[in-house]
Design a protein around this motif. Structure first.
Motif, mmCIF file in Angstrom:
data_model
loop_
_atom_site.group_PDB
_atom_site.id
_atom_site.type_symbol
_atom_site.label_atom_id
_atom_site.label_comp_id
_atom_site.label_asym_id
_atom_site.label_seq_id
_atom_site.Cartn_x
_atom_site.Cartn_y
_atom_site.Cartn_z
ATOM 1 N N GLY A 1 0.782 -1.301 0.006
ATOM 2 C CA GLY A 1 0.162 0.002 0.000
ATOM 3 C C GLY A 1 0.893 1.229 -0.009
ATOM 4 N N ALA A 2 1.950 1.355 0.698
ATOM 5 C CA ALA A 2 2.810 2.330 0.790
ATOM 6 C C ALA A 2 3.463 2.528 -0.509
ATOM 7 C CB ALA A 2 3.707 2.337 1.846
ATOM 8 N N GLN A 3 3.918 1.534 -1.232
ATOM 9 C CA GLN A 3 4.503 1.706 -2.444
ATOM 10 C C GLN A 3 3.567 2.172 -3.645
ATOM 11 O OE1 GLN A 3 7.364 0.517 -3.555
ATOM 12 N NE2 GLN A 3 8.141 -0.733 -1.802
ATOM 13 N N VAL A 4 2.147 1.928 -3.473
ATOM 14 C CA VAL A 4 1.416 2.304 -4.370
ATOM 15 C C VAL A 4 1.044 3.855 -4.046
ATOM 16 C CG1 VAL A 4 -0.919 2.089 -5.371
ATOM 17 C CG2 VAL A 4 0.376 -0.015 -4.723
ATOM 18 N N ALA A 5 1.013 3.978 -2.881
ATOM 19 C CA ALA A 5 0.768 5.457 -2.484
ATOM 20 C C ALA A 5 1.636 6.277 -3.167
ATOM 21 C CB ALA A 5 0.482 5.575 -0.864
ATOM 22 N N LEU A 6 2.951 5.919 -2.732
ATOM 23 C CA LEU A 6 4.121 6.798 -3.036
ATOM 24 C C LEU A 6 4.612 6.814 -4.695
ATOM 25 C CD1 LEU A 6 6.213 6.189 0.070
ATOM 26 C CD2 LEU A 6 5.212 8.527 -0.557
ATOM 27 N N TYR A 7 4.400 5.755 -5.218
ATOM 28 C CA TYR A 7 4.901 5.747 -6.583
ATOM 29 C C TYR A 7 3.807 4.862 -7.483
ATOM 30 C CZ TYR A 7 8.836 5.387 -3.225
ATOM 31 O OH TYR A 7 9.627 5.756 -2.284
ATOM 32 N N PRO A 8 2.709 5.651 -7.643
ATOM 33 C CA PRO A 8 1.410 5.088 -8.311
ATOM 34 C C PRO A 8 1.632 4.165 -9.404
ATOM 35 C CG PRO A 8 1.055 7.338 -7.611
ATOM 36 C CD PRO A 8 2.685 6.966 -7.608
ATOM 37 N N ASP A 9 2.850 4.578 -10.339
ATOM 38 C CA ASP A 9 2.798 3.983 -11.739
ATOM 39 C C ASP A 9 4.091 2.878 -11.548
ATOM 40 O OD1 ASP A 9 0.851 5.462 -12.636
ATOM 41 O OD2 ASP A 9 2.067 7.144 -12.798
ATOM 42 N N ARG A 10 4.654 2.728 -10.649
ATOM 43 C CA ARG A 10 5.729 1.728 -10.649
ATOM 44 C C ARG A 10 5.593 0.487 -10.013
ATOM 45 N NH1 ARG A 10 9.755 6.752 -8.341
ATOM 46 N NH2 ARG A 10 10.159 7.715 -10.607
ATOM 47 N N ILE A 11 4.318 0.041 -9.791
ATOM 48 C CA ILE A 11 4.094 -1.159 -9.639
ATOM 49 C C ILE A 11 2.762 -1.649 -10.056
ATOM 50 C CG2 ILE A 11 3.189 -0.807 -7.336
ATOM 51 C CD1 ILE A 11 4.528 -3.450 -6.354
ATOM 52 N N THR A 12 2.736 -2.589 -10.829
ATOM 53 C CA THR A 12 1.491 -3.133 -11.584
ATOM 54 C C THR A 12 0.486 -3.968 -10.475
ATOM 55 O OG1 THR A 12 2.520 -5.015 -12.634
ATOM 56 C CG2 THR A 12 2.699 -2.832 -13.689
#
Lengths: 205, 205, 205, 205
Positions: free
Chosen positions: B171-182
């Motif tokens: 969740g933290a990843q997605v929040a911070l780097y929206p387009d960097r993890i599919t």
DNA sequence: GATGAATGAGAATTCATTCAT
DNA sequence: AATGAATGAATTCTCATTCAT
């Protein structure tokens, strides 16, 4: 001496001092409590001098974040001496876990910066850089561990990502509820994760 | 009596509206952009009236956080209809993953509140409550999955904790780097985690 | 009454009050002394309320400048009643001259804004607008005076521009050295200028 | 003695350099942008050394203003070689007009100092001195022109004052709206003013 | 003479909260 | 219940001036 007749002050050293003061304030009062005034007071300097070392408050925060990452990386590196294989991987992960007061404070700082990064591209970028570094370092350790255990296991990148996510989640837990999760529990969770990828950890034995 | 009742109903309804407005503002402008003025404007009410519904700004934030958790819980519950065993567990986890724009915004809100909770015991408590609920719900699903697969697997609490940590990290990843993890990557990571605990997930087949 | 239950305050009237307070401060302490704090104090309101009526300090200054121009224009208009020809032209010019304390203050304000306009496109534009209006009004009076005196004299626009330049120069003199030029001297200078364009002024007779 | 002398020479030379740097900064960033730091940077000296050459910032500004006037006076003087009568008068006026980029910048600097002089007796005095000098020089030229054209024309002081006022007004126009008035228009306005006093200017022929 | 670090006051702006209507 | 005016504290940033070296 001849080159500079001014007060002898190491510019970058002073920058680090202020960055450290910033970390101290964040750990004490949160990022919202980290005002430039408070940081100056913590560093034992006047408010106005901050401008001499940093262009803006954001500049201070970025320096503080860098400092925080650097400290963690150095701690992990230092403890890897002589270790290899699964032991090295496990050691790195254990070092990354917030098992003491210092670790907890580090996680709180990290968490504070996460949220700040939401509206702050520069800080987000800074964190992404450190994330990438950390993932690459882990991948190397994972390959070493897989080689040692003759595993044809899953993609090291996938393993690294999974480990980091779990570590981040644990970090958030510790930051928010300091006394509700023990180091042993954290070890158990990380060992379970590693075991899922085929690694036999010391604690399992 | 009826008038009084209706007023009370209106009162809570209005509180929810304002809490929702707060979430909308946080998702648009971050927690630092969520001023009482902005929340009032978003809710379409006057600035001063806020004081009639909430004691303080913190009160609004707490209500907004509750609302956010409640929405997630309802979404997960709704999709569990008829499912059982590993399928149910996997469905719940997938629903908890931020795979679309809405999910991403939800994670950003969550992340913003995490940091805010650092210096705010009330908000931290609120989050702990929801964490505990979520963990218990997961444990039930885990037991169901273990039963279905005849696993004498690890302690369901440990499994639940691990899953939540990994979810939080993602969740933290997605929040911070929206387009960097599919989404696919997120599924892969969660499946790997589940597989580590012995669950054969749909995606594996 | 029903439409607004709030404190009865006329928003635009209050804006004008604050703009007037700004002019008062500028005349007393110069533009550099016209801080938002000082303006608020002069207006008898709290510092924070300024933001309720103006978006920024520049907004206040623009309103004050408008107000200053408007006052001058009204004063000139009021005195033109019943006059025509050269008398009207001369009257307008005399009204535009800073012959008393109030006029001097007006010129100081004007001068202060000139310099401020150097780095401030919005204020410069505001002044250009008022300059153009003033020039057009003068041109009409000049045509009237030329008709009365059967002059096939120079281009009214050129005359108007020359007059305004001389008036502006005089204004700057008065603003900077209040006691070093008398009203009579100013009249003499303006009459000489008008005479150069063929107008026989009252003072000449 | 010699060492002391050379030091003194260097001292004044350095003062001039800093005054020039001040003018450069004012022309680039306005008076509000002329901070002591910026002036030092422009002059290529350290910030602290400024205090060795000037008692205060106001001191710098006064020196810069002097310098600005001096440069204009020298320019006018230089072009008067061999001219006499109306031609000399007209030449001086044309040299005083801001017809090129350099002239425009000069007017902007002048304008900036005008406003600053409002609240600053020292600067106002400085400008008064230069105004008086300029008026006296003009009077001499006017007398020469009147003699040449056998005019028993108006009081040379009155003519000089009128000319200066018109020049100042034009200067303000150019400073504020660089591209809205052409050199030709300025010549026309000044010629009209001179013609009003009986002078037949070259352009008229 | 020269450097640049240091100070402290003051600037505009923002904002949660309170209050009169 | 509702409005929006009003308050005052707090925040970041700027800057002229002073000072130790």
């Amino acid at each position: 001496m001849l080159t500079s007749m001014s007060k002898i002050v190491n510019h970058s050293a002073r920058r680090l001092e202020i960055a450290d003061a910033c970390l101290a304030v964040v750990s004490r009062a949160g990022l919202s409590g980290a005002t430039t005034r408070e940081i100056a007071k913590e560093a034992g300097v006047s408010h106005g001098i901050i401008a001499h070392y940093f262009n803006s408050k954001n500049d201070i925060l970025r320096a503080a974040l860098q400092r925080s990452y650097q400290q963690l990386a150095e701690r992990i590196d230092a403890n890897l001496n002589g270790l290899s294989g699964t032991a090295a991987l496990q050691q790195a992960i254990h070092d990354a876990l917030p098992i003491d007061e210092e670790g907890r404070i580090g996680e709180q700082i990290e968490l504070a910066f996460w949220a700040y990064g939401l509206g702050n591209a520069e800080l987000a970028e800074e964190r992404w850089r450190s994330y990438t570094e950390w993932r690459r370092a882990l991948e190397i350790l994972i390959r070493g561990a897989q080689a040692q255990e003759h595993l044809e296991g899953p993609d090291p990148t996938l393993v690294a990502e999974t480990i980091i996510c779990t570590l981040d989640g644990l970090g958030a837990q510790v930051a928010l509820y300091p006394d509700r999760i023990t180091p042993e529990r954290m070890f158990a969770i990380m060992d379970a994760t590693l075991a899922g990828f085929g690694f036999v950890t010391a604690t399992d034995i």
